[in-house]
Design an enzyme around this catalytic site. Structure first.
Site, PDB file in Angstrom:
ATOM      1  N   HIS A 208     -15.643  -1.247   9.613  1.00 23.04           N
ATOM      2  CA  HIS A 208     -15.047  -0.193  10.440  1.00 23.04           C
ATOM      3  C   HIS A 208     -16.117   0.505  11.277  1.00 23.04           C
ATOM      4  CE1 HIS A 208     -10.872  -0.243   9.374  1.00 23.04           C
ATOM      5  NE2 HIS A 208     -11.089  -0.051   8.085  1.00 23.04           N
TER       6      HIS A 208
ATOM      7  N   HIS B  43     -15.666  -4.121   3.964  1.00 23.74           N
ATOM      8  CA  HIS B  43     -14.544  -3.708   4.811  1.00 23.74           C
ATOM      9  C   HIS B  43     -14.839  -2.366   5.470  1.00 23.74           C
ATOM     10  CE1 HIS B  43     -10.319  -2.858   5.951  1.00 23.74           C
ATOM     11  NE2 HIS B  43     -10.590  -1.635   5.522  1.00 23.74           N
ATOM     12  N   GLU B  44     -15.323  -1.407   4.676  1.00 29.79           N
ATOM     13  CA  GLU B  44     -15.604  -0.081   5.224  1.00 29.79           C
ATOM     14  C   GLU B  44     -16.774  -0.130   6.202  1.00 29.79           C
ATOM     15  OE1 GLU B  44     -13.588   2.242   4.820  1.00 29.79           O
ATOM     16  OE2 GLU B  44     -12.411   1.416   3.161  1.00 29.79           O
TER      17      GLU B  44
ATOM     18  N   GLU C  45      -7.287  -2.539  10.784  1.00 31.61           N
ATOM     19  CA  GLU C  45      -7.532  -2.846   9.380  1.00 31.61           C
ATOM     20  C   GLU C  45      -7.690  -4.349   9.169  1.00 31.61           C
ATOM     21  OE1 GLU C  45      -8.127  -0.801   6.928  1.00 31.61           O
ATOM     22  OE2 GLU C  45      -7.847   0.976   8.184  1.00 31.61           O
TER      23      GLU C  45
END
Length: 453
Positions: A259, A255-256, A320
């Site tokens: 980004h 997920h990070e 997100e």
């Protein structure tokens, strides 16, 4: 979905000094369908033999390693931040106009109004030209998001973001550097190992692979993890305590990383600047036509809150969700059990509901948060689970376990809807994760797999 073709470019910058966890890398030009997986991540050795594409005699890049320290760079010029100054200028201009108008005799006011009425088409035409120029500037800075193909406004480049990110990293280390866990700590080893596997499985994505990644684990109870555009991942011990296995660690790291490869930091800053520009005129109008400074301050505050709730926060939640979606694909290609993503957010949703029913503080409404609610994230990930499992299967990954980790979470969430069971769960200590985990332990017999759903 990932684009059809991706190109890996150029050569990586080399480290000035050799360290066991930092290796000099070189990439040769090579094109491969993004839907193709080199091998299942679990079936690949850590340093596999180099592949020789036909007709080129060149090798595919080495497997990139994640670092445990931040590389050094020359400090470039900082990007000037003018957002507060522009708002202050709008306030001063509006307030100055109000004071000037209030001090003007009535006869001169009438003349000014008549002048405006006589020349209203000139003012309207000038406003239209100004609006056309602004729209042209906006359209000239609209680009397409990689992978998801979403249109967005961008005015920052990677060099500017890298500079800001390194400054933020230094500030974080100045605050938490003394709490940094050593490199031989099991949490650091786990994050590094999982991160390397994600990089290895997705090494045909240039946005992911052509970046030097570092990981820092901070010995702090905060349940937080974030990544900087420079590739510096900062994980807190409180977040690691919430993660039960490598699969869940992979979900958070992927997920990070998403980004970063989606350039969300630059997009968020660009979106913030755009909104600030758009509200400059309303700000000036508020301070120009509200009769007193006190009322103008209250109206100004109300405008900021409305902008935050209706524009800033929904946009942040959209980013997100996009990172969740792309991160699920990165984890699937690395042969992790992507069902653990839903299980993790489901367990967090249960904990939030129990805290809320106890009346504890710190549980915010989803529409007041920069992130979607845990329950919304669970539902969204479940809706994309079939595609993620198909992608995982296409990467020749080992078969998923027959026990679906989501089943126990679903059963616990169902129990919360029953008054008797809900009352028993409400009596559990709020911070006792062991009890929540025990409530979600799998039964001895295997449950039916949902792989084919």
């Amino acid at each position: 979905m990932l684009p059809n073709r991706l190109v890996i470019y150029g050569a990586m910058a080399k480290s000035s000094s050799y360290r066991p966890w930092r290796r000099n890398l070189h990439l040769n030009n090579y094109i491969m369908h993004s839907g193709e997986c080199l091998l299942g991540a679990l079936r690949r050795p850590l340093w596999p033999k180099l592949l020789q594409p036909d007709g080129f005699g060149r090798s595919l890049q080495h497997i990139k390693k994640i670092h445990t320290t931040s590389p050094r760079y020359v400090n470039p010029m900082l990007v000037a931040v003018l957002r507060p100054l522009s708002k202050m200028l709008a306030v001063l201009v509006g307030r100055g106009f109000r004071k000037w108008w209030q001090s003007m005799p009535k006869q001169k006011r009438d003349l000014f109004i008549q002048h405006f009425i006589r020349n209203k088409f000139y003012y309207i035409g000038g406003s239209a030209v100004f609006g056309f120029v602004g729209h042209t500037y906006y359209e000239s800075h609209v680009i397409t998001t990689p992978f998801t193909k979403r249109r967005r406004f961008m005015i920052f480049n990677q060099d500017q973001l890298h500079t800001i990110a390194k400054q933020i990293y230094e500030e974080e280390m100045a605050q938490f550097g003394h709490q940094r866990l050593p490199q031989n700590h099991h949490m650091v080893d786990q994050v590094q190992r999982v991160g390397n596997r994600i990089l290895q499985a997705n090494n045909i994505i240039p946005q992911l692979y052509t970046k030097i990644w570092t990981v820092t684990v901070i010995d702090d109870p905060s349940d937080n993890c974030f990544v900087l555009p420079s590739g510096d991942i900062i994980m807190f011990r409180g977040m690691m305590d919430l993660l039960e296995n490598d699969d869940q660690v992979a979900v958070i790291l992927a997920h990070e990383m998403s980004h970063v490869i989606l350039e969300h930091a630059a997009e968020q800053l660009s979106h913030g600047y755009l909104l600030d520009i758009l509200i400059l005129v309303p700000l000036a109008v508020i301070w120009a036509f509200i009769p007193s400074d006190g009322l103008a301050v209250v109206t100004h505050w109300f405008l900021n809150k409305v902008t935050q709730i209706l524009l800033h926060l929904p946009y942040s939640r959209t980013l997100e969700k996009e990172a969740d979606s792309v991160g699920l694909q990165l984890a699937a290609k690395a042969c992790y059990d992507v069902r653990e993503a839903s299980a993790f957010w489901g367990r967090m949703s249960v904990m939030d509901k129990l805290r809320k029913e106890r009346g504890e503080t710190g549980v915010n409404h989803a529409w007041l948060s920069t992130h979607p609610s845990h329950n919304n994230r669970q539902e969204m990930i479940d809706s994309q689970m079939s595609e993620a499992i198909i992608l995982r299967h296409a990467c020749q990954c080992p078969q998923l376990k027959s026990r679906d980790p989501r089943h126990s979470i679903w059963m616990l969430q169902k129990q919360l809807t029953q008054p008797s069971k809900n009352k028993q769960l409400k009596e559990l200590p709020a911070d006792d994760l062991k009890i929540i985990r025990k409530s979600t332990e799998a039964p001895k017999q295997n449950t039916e797999s949902l792989v084919n759903q």
